[in-house]
Design a protein around this motif. Structure first.
Motif, mmCIF file in Angstrom:
data_model
loop_
_atom_site.group_PDB
_atom_site.id
_atom_site.type_symbol
_atom_site.label_atom_id
_atom_site.label_comp_id
_atom_site.label_asym_id
_atom_site.label_seq_id
_atom_site.Cartn_x
_atom_site.Cartn_y
_atom_site.Cartn_z
ATOM 1 N N ASP A 1 2.266 2.904 -11.120
ATOM 2 C CA ASP A 1 2.649 2.052 -12.242
ATOM 3 C C ASP A 1 3.556 0.980 -11.657
ATOM 4 O O ASP A 1 4.752 1.228 -11.431
ATOM 5 C CB ASP A 1 3.364 2.882 -13.312
ATOM 6 C CG ASP A 1 3.687 2.074 -14.557
ATOM 7 O OD1 ASP A 1 3.744 0.843 -14.460
ATOM 8 O OD2 ASP A 1 3.896 2.683 -15.603
ATOM 9 N N ASN A 2 3.009 -0.181 -11.411
ATOM 10 C CA ASN A 2 3.784 -1.232 -10.750
ATOM 11 C C ASN A 2 4.927 -1.746 -11.627
ATOM 12 O O ASN A 2 5.937 -2.229 -11.106
ATOM 13 C CB ASN A 2 2.868 -2.377 -10.342
ATOM 14 C CG ASN A 2 1.999 -2.012 -9.152
ATOM 15 O OD1 ASN A 2 2.283 -1.057 -8.415
ATOM 16 N ND2 ASN A 2 0.907 -2.753 -8.968
ATOM 17 N N ALA A 3 4.792 -1.635 -12.927
ATOM 18 C CA ALA A 3 5.882 -2.056 -13.816
ATOM 19 C C ALA A 3 7.102 -1.146 -13.687
ATOM 20 O O ALA A 3 8.224 -1.558 -13.979
ATOM 21 C CB ALA A 3 5.398 -2.074 -15.255
ATOM 22 N N LYS A 4 6.857 0.084 -13.230
ATOM 23 C CA LYS A 4 7.950 1.056 -13.074
ATOM 24 C C LYS A 4 8.300 1.299 -11.610
ATOM 25 O O LYS A 4 9.106 2.178 -11.311
ATOM 26 C CB LYS A 4 7.569 2.383 -13.734
ATOM 27 C CG LYS A 4 7.385 2.290 -15.242
ATOM 28 C CD LYS A 4 7.047 3.647 -15.837
ATOM 29 C CE LYS A 4 6.914 3.558 -17.346
ATOM 30 N NZ LYS A 4 6.580 4.885 -17.949
ATOM 31 N N ASN A 5 7.667 0.549 -10.698
ATOM 32 C CA ASN A 5 7.916 0.745 -9.257
ATOM 33 C C ASN A 5 7.706 2.198 -8.842
ATOM 34 O O ASN A 5 8.448 2.725 -7.994
ATOM 35 C CB ASN A 5 9.340 0.305 -8.893
ATOM 36 C CG ASN A 5 9.445 -1.190 -8.653
ATOM 37 O OD1 ASN A 5 8.603 -1.949 -9.106
ATOM 38 N ND2 ASN A 5 10.477 -1.607 -7.942
ATOM 39 N N THR A 6 6.708 2.835 -9.398
ATOM 40 C CA THR A 6 6.533 4.269 -9.184
ATOM 41 C C THR A 6 5.081 4.610 -8.849
ATOM 42 O O THR A 6 4.147 4.068 -9.448
ATOM 43 C CB THR A 6 6.963 5.063 -10.425
ATOM 44 O OG1 THR A 6 8.330 4.747 -10.738
ATOM 45 C CG2 THR A 6 6.857 6.561 -10.179
ATOM 46 N N MET A 7 4.929 5.508 -7.899
ATOM 47 C CA MET A 7 3.637 6.070 -7.536
ATOM 48 C C MET A 7 3.654 7.550 -7.894
ATOM 49 O O MET A 7 4.711 8.189 -7.864
ATOM 50 C CB MET A 7 3.390 5.892 -6.040
ATOM 51 C CG MET A 7 2.124 6.583 -5.536
ATOM 52 S SD MET A 7 1.859 6.406 -3.781
ATOM 53 C CE MET A 7 3.256 7.278 -3.096
ATOM 54 N N VAL B 1 1.729 -2.112 4.599
ATOM 55 C CA VAL B 1 0.973 -3.309 4.238
ATOM 56 C C VAL B 1 -0.498 -3.197 4.618
ATOM 57 O O VAL B 1 -1.289 -4.095 4.302
ATOM 58 C CB VAL B 1 1.600 -4.563 4.880
ATOM 59 C CG1 VAL B 1 2.991 -4.796 4.295
ATOM 60 C CG2 VAL B 1 1.651 -4.451 6.394
ATOM 61 N N VAL B 2 -0.870 -2.105 5.260
ATOM 62 C CA VAL B 2 -2.251 -1.893 5.672
ATOM 63 C C VAL B 2 -2.800 -0.671 4.943
ATOM 64 O O VAL B 2 -2.137 0.367 4.895
ATOM 65 C CB VAL B 2 -2.342 -1.684 7.197
ATOM 66 C CG1 VAL B 2 -3.797 -1.397 7.601
ATOM 67 C CG2 VAL B 2 -1.808 -2.901 7.936
ATOM 68 N N PHE B 3 -3.987 -0.791 4.409
ATOM 69 C CA PHE B 3 -4.615 0.333 3.714
ATOM 70 C C PHE B 3 -5.206 1.256 4.771
ATOM 71 O O PHE B 3 -6.263 0.995 5.347
ATOM 72 C CB PHE B 3 -5.701 -0.166 2.766
ATOM 73 C CG PHE B 3 -6.197 0.887 1.820
ATOM 74 C CD1 PHE B 3 -7.421 1.501 2.030
ATOM 75 C CD2 PHE B 3 -5.440 1.274 0.726
ATOM 76 C CE1 PHE B 3 -7.889 2.477 1.163
ATOM 77 C CE2 PHE B 3 -5.896 2.246 -0.139
ATOM 78 C CZ PHE B 3 -7.124 2.849 0.077
ATOM 79 N N SER C 1 -2.755 -3.042 -5.962
ATOM 80 C CA SER C 1 -3.223 -3.212 -7.337
ATOM 81 C C SER C 1 -3.669 -1.906 -7.973
ATOM 82 O O SER C 1 -3.861 -1.832 -9.184
ATOM 83 C CB SER C 1 -4.400 -4.182 -7.354
ATOM 84 O OG SER C 1 -5.518 -3.603 -6.685
ATOM 85 N N GLY C 2 -3.851 -0.889 -7.131
ATOM 86 C CA GLY C 2 -4.371 0.391 -7.613
ATOM 87 C C GLY C 2 -5.883 0.444 -7.645
ATOM 88 O O GLY C 2 -6.458 1.461 -8.013
ATOM 89 N N GLY C 3 -6.536 -0.628 -7.242
ATOM 90 C CA GLY C 3 -7.980 -0.694 -7.322
ATOM 91 C C GLY C 3 -8.713 0.084 -6.243
ATOM 92 O O GLY C 3 -9.882 0.419 -6.401
ATOM 93 N N VAL D 1 0.870 -1.169 0.000
ATOM 94 C CA VAL D 1 0.000 0.000 0.000
ATOM 95 C C VAL D 1 0.911 1.224 0.000
ATOM 96 O O VAL D 1 1.910 1.255 0.718
ATOM 97 C CB VAL D 1 -0.899 0.019 1.250
ATOM 98 C CG1 VAL D 1 -1.686 1.317 1.322
ATOM 99 C CG2 VAL D 1 -1.819 -1.194 1.255
ATOM 100 N N MET D 2 0.576 2.197 -0.810
ATOM 101 C CA MET D 2 1.381 3.411 -0.889
ATOM 102 C C MET D 2 0.546 4.621 -0.491
ATOM 103 O O MET D 2 -0.648 4.686 -0.761
ATOM 104 C CB MET D 2 1.906 3.594 -2.316
ATOM 105 C CG MET D 2 2.803 2.466 -2.812
ATOM 106 S SD MET D 2 4.318 2.320 -1.869
ATOM 107 C CE MET D 2 5.115 3.877 -2.261
#
Length: 120
Positions: free
Chosen positions: A71-77, A98-100, A54-56, A33-34
């Protein structure tokens, strides 16, 4: 834990836009979680936005005019900030956990922050 590096801050006029980025190290970025937090001079750190792995799922502070994405493919928020106001002036931090949650103590890793200054 994960190492985080923010970028994209700077000086912008009121009404302008900025996009902040947060680059994460490691191969498990999508499991975290970011969140974005900010701290204005003389004030406590406050929640801005959070996004699930997941961004959902996304959560925003009240009256925030920003959009969080990843963008999880780029490791970037990212944090797209529009219609900026002088009250948005602060150091912006990204965080991983790890917690939303909206609580700062729910995040385990923090970046060093990037300064956003909005002039009137």
């Amino acid at each position: 834990q994960v190492e985080l590096l923010e970028s994209g801050g700077g000086l912008v006029q009121s009404g302008g836009s900025l996009r902040l980025s947060c680059l994460a190290s490691g191969r498990t970025f999508s499991t975290f979680v970011m969140g974005w937090f900010r701290q204005a001079p003389g004030k406590e750190r406050e929640f801005v936005a959070a996004i699930s792995g997941s961004g959902g799922s996304r959560s925003y502070a009240d009256s925030v005019r920003f959009t969080i994405s990843r963008d999880n493919a780029k490791n970037t928020m990212y944090l797209q900030m529009n219609s900026l106001k002088p009250d948005d002036t602060a150091v912006y931090y990204c965080a991983a956990g790890v917690v939303f949650t909206r609580r700062a103590d729910g995040y385990d890793s923090w970046g060093k922050g990037t300064l956003v200054t909005v002039s009137s």
